[in-house]
Design a protein around this motif. Sequence first.
Motif, PDB file in Angstrom:
ATOM      1  N   SER A 204       1.001  -1.147   0.337  1.00 32.17           N
ATOM      2  CA  SER A 204       0.013   0.191  -0.014  1.00 32.17           C
ATOM      3  C   SER A 204       1.023   1.378  -0.124  1.00 32.17           C
ATOM      4  O   SER A 204       0.150   1.827  -0.905  1.00 32.17           O
ATOM      5  N   GLU A 205       1.907   1.256   0.964  1.00 37.99           N
ATOM      6  CA  GLU A 205       2.754   2.224   0.901  1.00 37.99           C
ATOM      7  C   GLU A 205       3.413   2.910  -0.711  1.00 37.99           C
ATOM      8  O   GLU A 205       3.739   3.850  -1.173  1.00 37.99           O
ATOM      9  N   ASP A 207       2.275   1.586  -3.805  1.00 27.97           N
ATOM     10  CA  ASP A 207       0.986   2.411  -4.485  1.00 27.97           C
ATOM     11  C   ASP A 207       0.460   3.906  -3.742  1.00 27.97           C
ATOM     12  O   ASP A 207       0.428   4.393  -4.958  1.00 27.97           O
ATOM     13  N   LYS A 208       0.822   3.895  -2.586  1.00 26.93           N
ATOM     14  CA  LYS A 208       0.454   5.792  -2.743  1.00 26.93           C
ATOM     15  C   LYS A 208       1.703   6.538  -3.643  1.00 26.93           C
ATOM     16  O   LYS A 208       1.449   7.647  -3.579  1.00 26.93           O
ATOM     17  N   GLN A 209       3.208   5.854  -2.301  1.00 25.32           N
ATOM     18  CA  GLN A 209       4.217   6.706  -2.863  1.00 25.32           C
ATOM     19  C   GLN A 209       4.195   6.461  -5.102  1.00 25.32           C
ATOM     20  O   GLN A 209       4.327   7.750  -5.455  1.00 25.32           O
ATOM     21  N   SER A 210       4.140   5.793  -5.537  1.00 19.53           N
ATOM     22  CA  SER A 210       3.162   5.561  -7.094  1.00 19.53           C
ATOM     23  C   SER A 210       2.347   6.457  -7.505  1.00 19.53           C
ATOM     24  O   SER A 210       2.703   7.530  -8.648  1.00 19.53           O
ATOM     25  N   LYS A 211       0.964   6.771  -7.076  1.00 15.63           N
ATOM     26  CA  LYS A 211       0.393   7.514  -6.978  1.00 15.63           C
ATOM     27  C   LYS A 211       0.473   8.911  -7.157  1.00 15.63           C
ATOM     28  O   LYS A 211      -0.247  10.057  -8.203  1.00 15.63           O
ATOM     29  N   ILE A 212       1.101   9.055  -5.989  1.00 15.40           N
ATOM     30  CA  ILE A 212       2.329  10.727  -5.048  1.00 15.40           C
ATOM     31  C   ILE A 212       3.150  11.110  -6.938  1.00 15.40           C
ATOM     32  O   ILE A 212       3.154  12.345  -7.270  1.00 15.40           O
TER      33      ILE A 212
END
Length: 315
Positions: A204-205, A207-212
């Motif tokens: 999840s971290e 994916d979050k960083q990828s979206k950011i």
Amino acid sequence: MEELMSSNLLQTNFAVMIIWGGIFAIFILKLFQSIRLVPTKSAYIVERLGKYHSTLDAGFHALIPFIDKVAYIHDLKEETIDVPPQECFSSDEVNVEVDGVIYISVTDPVKASYGITNYRYAAIQLAQTTTRSVIGTLDLDRTFEERDLISAKVVEVLDEAGATWGIRVHRYEIKNITPPETVKNAMEMQVNAERERRALLAKSEGDKQSKINRSEGVMAETINRSEGEMQRRINEAEGKSEEILTLAKATSESIERLASVISSPGGQSALRMQLGEQYLKQLDGLSKKDTRVVLPGNMVDFDYWLQSIGLKEDK
């Protein structure tokens, strides 16, 4: 009769010789036993007539036969003693099996000989009882984390007793802490669940960083485009401004030069002549296009017309 007596005498003499030979052999044996070569890092406890007499250090020593004897032999080097496995209950009533190793050395051979019957056995028993008491105050999870605490407590207790026993406890290490199979299976399930939780969290971290990162990239692209468009418009505006300024400057210079020429002698005549030529050229072009041109009926009116439009001076 005499032969019988002589035979008995011979037997008696032979028995006496055997006895004296045995006594001599025992004396020689004791004499050799009274000579002691003590190796390095060893200590021999000598008793004289059953009472402690002296401690023999490394080197050559001679004892009195039949009076002195070596009662105890101690190795002064550090030695390891295995503590057998034992069952202990933690504070949350879980039965675990614990074993360990004690590292001790003899510091006072006299106390180690007369202060306790068997210091090795006593050290093992005291280590086991101390381990049970310390584990009884800890939860099962903490028993695996507080090995140093358990070891330190056992060493502290053994050192207090070791002062009386003539030994020094250097350290105590726990080898194994084995819980029951049911508890072990539960702990493995807990570890697997924690590992899966960390994996999901890491995913999840990520994916979050990828979206950011993607949003930051889009934002940076938008900003760059807007800045480029703004700079293009600024450049176009500056170009138009420079063009207008250049045209205005050229027009101003042209007007200034024209005014200068007109104000000079003959300037107005030259201007009228040039305007007349341009007018006639325009009339010529209109005539070629099959266009009607209206002219005055006589030359006087024509001169008047030229004067009205400023192509001829009024006399």
